[in-house]
Enzyme design. Structure first.
Site, mmCIF file in Angstrom:
data_model
loop_
_atom_site.group_PDB
_atom_site.id
_atom_site.type_symbol
_atom_site.label_atom_id
_atom_site.label_comp_id
_atom_site.label_asym_id
_atom_site.label_seq_id
_atom_site.Cartn_x
_atom_site.Cartn_y
_atom_site.Cartn_z
ATOM 1 C CD GLU A 106 -3.068 -0.981 2.208
ATOM 2 O OE1 GLU A 106 -4.179 -1.524 2.022
ATOM 3 O OE2 GLU A 106 -2.782 -0.358 3.262
ATOM 4 C CD GLU A 162 -4.451 -5.517 2.483
ATOM 5 O OE1 GLU A 162 -5.213 -4.758 3.127
ATOM 6 O OE2 GLU A 162 -3.216 -5.438 2.561
#
Length: 685
Positions: free
Chosen positions: A162, A319
């Site tokens: 991320e 995710e």
């Protein structure tokens, strides 16, 4: 937009060698005793898990001190996962520096615009432009890649994690030096920079590159082009780190695809993912549902945009959550059926792998209340039974692995430059929400049962779309203006909105009246904006007599006999003036909507805007608004996804095809229970 590279998607393989959809989670075995690992792989087999992301936050475990390494535990778990048929998306573990590194080198820590240091204690406490951090990170990447290059469990590399989630904007001295270097490459000369930044205003003219800083805390509004360029630079700085890790991985493991997990979702706007798409071997995304009246529409929008970023090639959902997260003010669990519906909606929009954060719910740490595939309650739980059920469903959908989303007839343009620039300070209103406006248009299209693609504004071939919606396309350089004009003149139907085509790529206003280079195409001229105060609304007539506008109005003058006024203001400062216009041009048209109508108002307006293109819903009337319809196809088959958007049963009459998942058809059609999905397969036409 950087064109996506040819996809090297890491498909899971069945025992017969055929492709399967990926299914799994982030796996953090280092948080658990060894005896739990055996239970984990047993439960993974039960759930149908075939892919996990490993070692994401493991730097301190892999390199306990500057001069020591410990790969024993990772060797063991890699071997164990392979023995049970689970492939590994192996992270480079560089997302969170260990305490020994930040203690020895506090100069790698990010600095805020107000000069505060972001200290260790959470994650992502590193500067994207720190040469010290880069050296240590690449040393770790080299050790990992050298050790696991030939491991049979390794299916892909996961760079960092991320990127930019918490450290996108660093204002340190390292960032200042890197920012100046970036500006030199962009502008070459100080004269060009001074012109682009409009530094004649407020005596800001620079006479030396070393005088330039990031937009730190200032006495008033910082230079707007400086702010815009810093956003561009910050995205590029993270992209540069991605490239550095990727190049080393490609050198040492050339046969293993490399990706990183984007965060294409509401509220995450610091990274220009359309520009990053060409840097990875396949696009991966993380998505979490945010609370709101159109939460699942936002999920669909983000998944759709991820598909647009990936060039409509299959992508990886790295995710999402099985239930509640831990970081919202109130963290609600998912309703029955939402775990599967959320997952399958991503699959509908092109995801060929569905993974969660995380496999086993943590018992300690900041995310211990974040849901997981195996909850605190263990395997004897409704949640784990839902996880197992989803695994079975994904097995039945294996035939569609490798198929691509079928293009829609309508496109909604999305542009990071416009997102960044339209929401800068010292504007007509601080209430403008670029993402919200784009989502409202998408929600309205869903409400009418109309398929639409969400695509980047730059680098997308628009010629295949009958209608292109460009909400708040604030930044319009001349090449983009010419492309939009050519699109309409060649028979396309363009729709744009308030505060569009106002500035060029340097955030300089297009002079002569708004909306700048699209003025002639639209056949209107605007001399003055009319933003509205909080709570103020305006009434409209025509097809919008039952709705109100908010946030914005424009004082529009029609310039040409071929402009049709679709709606006028009934109230407000511009009463009786045009509010919505459309001009025919060539075989196409160009329409302008001058106020925020919200999803409800746009649902009322859209039929009039779509009519010239002949765009209507493919769904039967009974299902429109309640069911989202998405199509994937390959060379031999078409796969129709029917997603119940509501909490009530919905009947979809006239359905045809082999039912891969979902209820079997009755005489009246398929009856979709609340929050359920059906997938039908039929031969390609």
């Amino acid at each position: 937009m950087t064109a996506p590279a040819p996809s090297r998607f890491p498909y899971a393989k069945g025992s017969d060698g055929t492709r399967r959809l990926g299914y799994g989670a982030d796996y953090n075995p280092e948080q658990w005793p060894r005896e739990v690992w055996e239970e984990d792989v047993r439960l993974m087999r039960e759930a149908g898990v075939n892919t996990v992301s490993l070692a994401i936050f493991s730097w301190a475990g892999l390199q306990p001190t500057a001069d020591s390494w410990d790969f024993g535990w990772l060797d063991e778990i890699m071997d164990l996962l392979h023995a049970h048929g689970v492939g590994v998306d192996l992270a480079t573990a560089t997302a969170s520096p260990p305490p020994w590194l930040t203690t020895a080198h506090p100069e790698i820590l990010p600095v805020t615009a107000t000069g505060e240091t972001l200290w260790p204690g959470a994650r992502q406490h590193w500067r994207p432009t720190s040469p010290v951090f880069r050296a240590h990170a690449l040393r770790l990447v080299r050790e990992l890649a050298t050790r696991y290059a030939g491991h049979p469990a390794l299916v892909a590399w996961h760079v960092n994690n991320e990127l930019g989630c918490h450290n996108v904007y660093d204002h340190s001295d390292d960032a200042a030096r890197a920012f100046r270097a970036w500006l030199r490459r962009r502008y070459t000369t100080l004269d060009a920079l001074n012109d682009a930044w409009g530094t004649a205003f407020w005596s800001q003219r620079y006479s030396d590159w070393d005088q330039i800083l990031p937009p730190r805390l200032a006495a008033s509004h910082p230079n707007p082009t400086q702010q815009l360029d810093f956003k561009r630079f910050s995205s590029d700085a993270l992209k540069d780190h991605l490239r550095a890790e990727r190049e080393l991985l490609r050198e040492l493991t050339p046969g293993v695809p490399v990706t990183t997990n984007f965060m294409v979702m509401s509220g995450t706007k610091g990274m220009d993912y359309a520009d990053w798409a060409g840097e990875v071997d396949f696009v991966a995304n993380d998505h979490y549902v945010l609370p709101g009246p159109h939460d699942r529409d936002e999920l669909s929008f983000s998944a759709n945009l991820t598909s647009g970023i990936s060039g409509h090639r299959p992508w990886f959902l790295m995710e999402h959550s099985t239930g509640a997260v831990n970081w919202q003010p109130v963290n609600l669990p998912k309703k029955p059926g939402e775990l599967a519906r959320d997952s399958l909606l991503h699959v509908a929009h092109g995801a060929d792998a569905v993974c969660f954060f995380q496999w086993r719910q943590s018992r300690a740490g900041a995310e211990k209340y974040h849901s997981a595939m195996v909850p605190h309650a263990g395997e004897d739980s409704e949640l784990f039974r839902s996880v197992v059920g989803l695994g079975r469903t994904l097995e039945r959908l294996a035939p569609l692995a490798g198929s691509e989303r079928e293009p829609a007839r309508v496109a909604v343009l999305f542009d990071w430059d416009s997102w960044w620039a339209a929401e800068l300070d010292s504007h007509p209103t601080s209430r403008l929400d670029y993402h919200r406006e784009a989502l409202d248009w998408y929600t309205a299209l869903l409400g009418l049962g109309i398929r639409a693609d969400v695509v980047p504004a730059h680098g997308t071939d628009l010629s295949g779309y009958d209608v292109v919606v460009a909400p708040v396309l604030h930044v319009v350089p001349q090449p983009l203006a010419k492309e939009l004009i050519r699109y309409a003149e060649n028979g396309g139907h363009l729709v744009t909105t308030y505060f569009s085509a106002i500035v060029d790529e340097n955030d300089h206003v297009h002079l002569g009246g708004y909306p700048g280079p699209l003025r002639d195409l639209l056949g209107i001229r605007i001399e003055e904006f009319g933003p509205l105060l909080d709570g103020d609304t305006v009434g409209l007539d025509g097809p919008l007599s039952a709705v109100t506008g908010s946030l914005w109005t424009d004082r529009i003058s029609v310039d040409g006999p071929d402009v049709e006024v679709l709606a006028r203001y009934r109230t407000g400062s511009y009463a009786a003036r045009p509010a919505v216009t459309r001009r025919t041009t060539g075989g196409g048209s160009a329409a302008y909507v001058s106020t925020r109508l919200g999803a409800e108002g746009l649902t009322a307006l859209l039929p009039a805007l779509l009519a010239p293109a002949g765009v209507t819903s493919e769904l039967p009337e009974e299902a429109r608004g309640s069911v989202e319809h998405v199509v994937r196809r390959d060379a031999s088959h078409r796969y129709d996804f029917l997603v119940n958007r509501t909490d009530a049963p919905v009947t979809v009459p006239g359905t045809t095809g082999e039912v891969l998942i979902g209820p079997m058809p009755t005489e009246t059609g398929i009856v979709l229970p609340p929050r359920e999905v059906a997938v039908l397969r039929r031969p390609a036409e």
